[in-house]
Design a protein around this motif. Structure first.
Motif, PDB file in Angstrom:
ATOM      1  N   MET A  57       4.600   3.547  15.343  1.00  0.00           N
ATOM      2  CA  MET A  57       4.203   4.505  14.302  1.00  0.00           C
ATOM      3  C   MET A  57       5.043   4.349  13.048  1.00  0.00           C
ATOM      4  SD  MET A  57       3.154   8.134  16.039  1.00  0.00           S
ATOM      5  CE  MET A  57       4.335   8.127  17.369  1.00  0.00           C
ATOM      6  N   GLY A  58       6.358   4.215  13.219  1.00  0.00           N
ATOM      7  CA  GLY A  58       7.245   4.096  12.063  1.00  0.00           C
ATOM      8  C   GLY A  58       6.957   2.855  11.242  1.00  0.00           C
ATOM      9  N   TRP A  65       2.196   2.219   3.770  1.00  0.00           N
ATOM     10  CA  TRP A  65       2.540   2.768   2.453  1.00  0.00           C
ATOM     11  C   TRP A  65       2.726   1.634   1.458  1.00  0.00           C
ATOM     12  CZ3 TRP A  65       6.645   2.456  -0.969  1.00  0.00           C
ATOM     13  CH2 TRP A  65       6.644   3.406  -1.995  1.00  0.00           C
ATOM     14  N   PHE A  66       3.366   0.526   1.893  1.00  0.00           N
ATOM     15  CA  PHE A  66       3.517  -0.633   1.007  1.00  0.00           C
ATOM     16  C   PHE A  66       2.159  -1.185   0.595  1.00  0.00           C
ATOM     17  CE2 PHE A  66       7.949  -1.236   2.706  1.00  0.00           C
ATOM     18  CZ  PHE A  66       8.580  -1.145   1.472  1.00  0.00           C
ATOM     19  N   ALA A  67       1.234  -1.270   1.562  1.00  0.00           N
ATOM     20  CA  ALA A  67      -0.094  -1.808   1.258  1.00  0.00           C
ATOM     21  C   ALA A  67      -0.826  -0.923   0.260  1.00  0.00           C
ATOM     22  CB  ALA A  67      -0.904  -1.950   2.547  1.00  0.00           C
ATOM     23  N   PHE A  68      -0.799   0.410   0.483  1.00  0.00           N
ATOM     24  CA  PHE A  68      -1.472   1.317  -0.451  1.00  0.00           C
ATOM     25  C   PHE A  68      -0.767   1.347  -1.807  1.00  0.00           C
ATOM     26  CE2 PHE A  68      -3.024   3.514   3.534  1.00  0.00           C
ATOM     27  CZ  PHE A  68      -4.351   3.171   3.347  1.00  0.00           C
ATOM     28  N   TYR A  69       0.558   1.220  -1.815  1.00  0.00           N
ATOM     29  CA  TYR A  69       1.315   1.286  -3.070  1.00  0.00           C
ATOM     30  C   TYR A  69       1.007   0.084  -3.952  1.00  0.00           C
ATOM     31  CZ  TYR A  69       5.235   2.044  -6.237  1.00  0.00           C
ATOM     32  OH  TYR A  69       6.015   2.271  -7.344  1.00  0.00           O
ATOM     33  N   GLN A  79      -2.888   8.571   0.867  1.00  0.00           N
ATOM     34  CA  GLN A  79      -3.688   7.677   1.702  1.00  0.00           C
ATOM     35  C   GLN A  79      -2.981   7.349   3.020  1.00  0.00           C
ATOM     36  OE1 GLN A  79      -4.282   4.494  -1.127  1.00  0.00           O
ATOM     37  NE2 GLN A  79      -6.344   5.197  -1.649  1.00  0.00           N
ATOM     38  N   THR A  80      -1.675   7.227   2.985  1.00  0.00           N
ATOM     39  CA  THR A  80      -0.915   6.956   4.212  1.00  0.00           C
ATOM     40  C   THR A  80      -1.013   8.128   5.178  1.00  0.00           C
ATOM     41  OG1 THR A  80       0.622   5.565   2.957  1.00  0.00           O
ATOM     42  CG2 THR A  80       1.333   6.311   5.139  1.00  0.00           C
ATOM     43  N   LEU A  81      -0.862   9.342   4.659  1.00  0.00           N
ATOM     44  CA  LEU A  81      -0.979  10.534   5.522  1.00  0.00           C
ATOM     45  C   LEU A  81      -2.397  10.677   6.075  1.00  0.00           C
ATOM     46  CD1 LEU A  81       1.135  13.091   3.428  1.00  0.00           C
ATOM     47  CD2 LEU A  81       1.802  11.875   5.517  1.00  0.00           C
ATOM     48  N   ASP A  82      -3.390  10.389   5.237  1.00  0.00           N
ATOM     49  CA  ASP A  82      -4.775  10.438   5.725  1.00  0.00           C
ATOM     50  C   ASP A  82      -4.994   9.427   6.858  1.00  0.00           C
ATOM     51  OD1 ASP A  82      -5.342  12.392   3.915  1.00  0.00           O
ATOM     52  OD2 ASP A  82      -6.256  11.053   2.429  1.00  0.00           O
ATOM     53  N   LEU A  83      -4.408   8.228   6.697  1.00  0.00           N
ATOM     54  CA  LEU A  83      -4.544   7.204   7.730  1.00  0.00           C
ATOM     55  C   LEU A  83      -3.938   7.678   9.049  1.00  0.00           C
ATOM     56  CD1 LEU A  83      -5.285   4.233   8.465  1.00  0.00           C
ATOM     57  CD2 LEU A  83      -2.938   3.635   7.822  1.00  0.00           C
ATOM     58  N   MET A  84      -2.779   8.304   8.988  1.00  0.00           N
ATOM     59  CA  MET A  84      -2.132   8.815  10.203  1.00  0.00           C
ATOM     60  C   MET A  84      -3.012   9.849  10.906  1.00  0.00           C
ATOM     61  SD  MET A  84       1.799   9.326   8.921  1.00  0.00           S
ATOM     62  CE  MET A  84       2.226  10.132  10.460  1.00  0.00           C
ATOM     63  N   LEU A 514      -4.851  -3.741   7.337  1.00  0.00           N
ATOM     64  CA  LEU A 514      -4.834  -3.379   5.923  1.00  0.00           C
ATOM     65  C   LEU A 514      -4.037  -4.396   5.101  1.00  0.00           C
ATOM     66  CD1 LEU A 514      -5.858  -1.027   4.123  1.00  0.00           C
ATOM     67  CD2 LEU A 514      -3.612   0.012   4.412  1.00  0.00           C
ATOM     68  N   LEU A 515      -2.955  -4.877   5.676  1.00  0.00           N
ATOM     69  CA  LEU A 515      -2.129  -5.864   4.981  1.00  0.00           C
ATOM     70  C   LEU A 515      -2.758  -7.255   4.985  1.00  0.00           C
ATOM     71  CD1 LEU A 515       1.350  -4.791   6.376  1.00  0.00           C
ATOM     72  CD2 LEU A 515       0.637  -4.661   3.992  1.00  0.00           C
ATOM     73  N   GLY A 516      -3.699  -7.495   5.865  1.00  0.00           N
ATOM     74  CA  GLY A 516      -4.327  -8.814   5.938  1.00  0.00           C
ATOM     75  C   GLY A 516      -3.692  -9.739   6.952  1.00  0.00           C
TER      76      GLY A 516
END
Length: 648
Positions: A57-58, A65-69, A79-84, A514-516
């Protein structure tokens, strides 16, 4: 420092060096490379001892967060919180996972009821004349108990306390004793109802019911190979597994059996039937004789019931085909009578005005005194007549096929031979099995049968299995509130761990995609231009190596989402791939230096039993597992035949 620690540190150092060597420089690093970095860091963190679920999870949250940022810094946190939340809710909404705590609860009930001791003793006496009987009884007990519990650590620990001292006292080799316990304890990973198969099914989107049906014969095959190896080894090297003495094979008979065996017959059926005649049963109550006769006839009754149900199934008539036809359409196919009726529905020729229709349409006119209006009401009734007369006859029962009678003849001959050698000593052994093995086996088969034959979903069958565990513990007078409370607590604890693993792996796999990272792995594998066999070998080798430092739960939830998307390209059935993975993870549990089964056994073994001896004992069984894995790949019908028969 211990060798295991050095080995673990060397793996960590190799992973870190590989990261520095293979990763591009920071200015050339893409999001896909960050995904691969996240995967490597998760393995390192787990090997360092961090909790698997929260590590997943961590890492998933941080790299997501890096991917969305990198796309939109303003919305990255939201978006990170929504994903969780979405990933956690998707795990909560998965109905298949409900069966996990129920199966685990059933396993802890059976374990806490302490049924394994009685089971092992009865199997030990029943197999006394088999070469390597103690080791064979150990493997069978492990298979039955592992099937009921599905908890490898519990089975290996209990059998280490119970069977290892007995085998060492009987002069068995330490290596063979340790190998039989550790290999037999791992059978619960593969033989249904396995929690691993539920986790794999939920991860790969494969039907758990089909997985259970597919794993049934491979599990039996693997247990059979273990038993065959022990028997051959004991036959070739009696010093490794010495036979039991006559005193150890002796079974004490009750008083009535002693009297009947000495005065009438040592065979059960002639002895009991002879004791029921005349005055011979003066010293034995008739009720006792009838009870023993009823117990002795149970195999015959079970055979008769099984063959009767099979006969009913194979001779049941097939459903008659039903042909649906629209009224007035296609009636010309019903014959001449139908054709004339169809003509009767036609309008009279226009040139006749209101005159009577031509004589070709006479069937209508005859019923109404020649008036057209009188003919019309009778037409529908007459038109319905062919539908009634064309109704198919009641289906007849089919004749039983030749294969049924062959099976019946073989079974009947086996029953005759069985009762010809059924002595009072064997009756006592049968009663021991009746009180230890058969109830547990019946509960397991009832749970599996209800799932495989579609009578219940895995969740419903797991609930009935948990209830059966309570009933079984109560029948053995081991049930109490303290045991129920402890079993519920341990089941909750284990289930919470598995569910948190699912949440963590779901977030991790979403972040990885998400990161590919998945695309990079897919492109790399496809660029190798491998055949399906080469890809299968590569995947199984990777899973085998991962089995050294990681538990099966971590391998399934972390790495299966990476392999599963590649299967359609190589035209590999995810069901078949899952069976191979389950059997491969058996091997991973026995492969040193991080074989968990060895450490479970070492924790309860006598001081003179070293870890190296346990590892040496596991080696032949690990080779058998690899051989079984090759057999399953070469003959896929071992695993796929039953699902195809039942569900296709």
């Amino acid at each position: 420092m211990r060798k295991e620690v050095w080995f673990g540190l060397s793996i960590l150092i190799a992973i870190v060096i590989g990261l520095f060597v293979l990763m591009p420089s920071p200015e050339h690093m893409t999001n896909g490379h960050l995904g691969l970095l996240m995967l490597a860091l998760v393995v390192v963190a787990i090997m360092l001892g961090f909790p698997t679920a929260f590590t997943l999870m961590g890492m998933g949250v941080m790299f997501a967060w890096f991917a969305f940022y990198s796309r939109d810094p303003n919305l990255a946190t939201q978006q990170t919180l929504d994903l969780m939340v979405q990933r956690a809710y998707s795990v909560m909404a998965n109905d298949v996972l409900i069966s996990i705590p129920l199966f685990i609860f059933m396993g802890y009930l059976v374990e806490r009821a302490n049924l394994i001791e009685k089971l092992f003793k009865s199997l030990h006496i029943a197999m006394a004349r088999v070469p390597g009987s103690l080791a064979v009884a150990t493997i069978v007990t492990c298979a039955v108990f592992a099937t009921a519990t599905g908890i490898v650590g519990a089975v290996v620990t209990l059998m280490g306390l119970l069977a290892l001292p007995a085998m060492l006292k009987a002069g068995y080799s330490t290596q063979l004793s340790a190998g039989a316990i550790t290999a037999g304890g791992c059978l619960g990973i593969l033989i249904p109802p396995s929690v691993l198969l539920i986790v794999y099914g939920a991860t790969a989107g494969v039907s758990v019911v089909k997985l259970y049906a597919g794993a049934f014969f491979p599990g039996i095959m693997l247990a059979g190979l273990y038993i065959g190896y022990v028997i051959v080894l004991a036959k070739l090297k009696p010093s490794v597994a010495p036979p039991l003495s006559a005193a150890e094979r002796h079974v004490d008979l009750p008083g009535f059996a002693e009297k009947i065996s000495t005065t009438i017959s040592n065979n059960v059926l002639p002895g009991l039937l002879g004791a029921l005649k005349g005055r011979r049963n003066a010293d034995v109550p008739t009720r006792t004789l009838l009870q023993q006769l009823g117990i002795a006839l149970l195999p015959a009754l079970a055979f008769a019931l099984a063959m009767g149900l099979t006969y009913r199934m194979v001779t049941s008539p097939e459903a008659a085909p039903v042909e649906i036809m629209e009224m007035g359409v296609g009636a010309e196919d019903l014959g001449g009578e139908s054709t004339s009726l169809n003509d009767g529905f036609g309008e009279p020729p226009a040139e006749g005005g209101l005159s009577e229709p031509p004589s070709e349409a006479a069937p209508m006119a005859q019923s109404g005194g020649g008036e057209p209006k009188a003919a019309a009401p009778s037409a529908p009734a007459e038109a319905a007549a062919p539908v009634t007369t064309a109704a198919p006859a009641a289906p007849h029962a089919k004749a039983a096929p030749t294969s049924y009678w062959i099976a019946f003849g073989i079974g009947f001959a086996a029953m005759v031979v069985f009762y010809a050698f059924f002595t009072f000593a064997r009756l006592e052994i049968f009663k021991m099995l009746l009180g230890s093995l058969f109830p547990l086996a019946f509960m397991i088969l009832a749970v599996l049968g209800s799932i495989v034959f579609g009578l219940a979903t895995p969740t419903e069958a797991a609930a009935m299995g948990a209830f059966g565990g309570i009933v079984l513990a109560a029948c053995y007078r081991r049930f109490n509130f303290s045991m129920l409370k402890e079993s519920a607590y341990l089941a909750t604890k284990t289930s919470a761990m598995v569910c948190w693993l699912f949440v963590g792996s779901s977030i991790f796999s979403a972040s990885f995609a998400l990161l590919g990272g998945q695309e990079i792995i897919n492109d790399w594998v496809l660029s190798l231009d491998m055949t399906p066999l080469q890809f299968m070998i590569l995947a199984q080798v990777i899973i085998f190596l991962l089995g050294w430092p990681l538990e099966w739960t971590e391998i399934i939830v972390i790495f299966m989402p990476i392999f599963i998307p590649l299967l359609p390209h190589f035209d590999i059935d995810p069901l078949f791939f899952g069976l191979l993975v389950a059997m491969n993870l058996q091997t991973a549990f026995l492969s040193p230096p991080v074989a968990m089964s060895a450490f479970y056994l070492k924790g309860v073994a006598p001081a003179h039993v070293t870890l190296n001896q346990i590892f040496l004992g596991m080696m032949p069984f690990m080779a058998i597992q690899i051989f079984a894995l090759i057999l399953l790949y070469m003959f896929p019908a071992i695993g796929l035949w039953l699902p195809q028969v039942l569900y296709n």
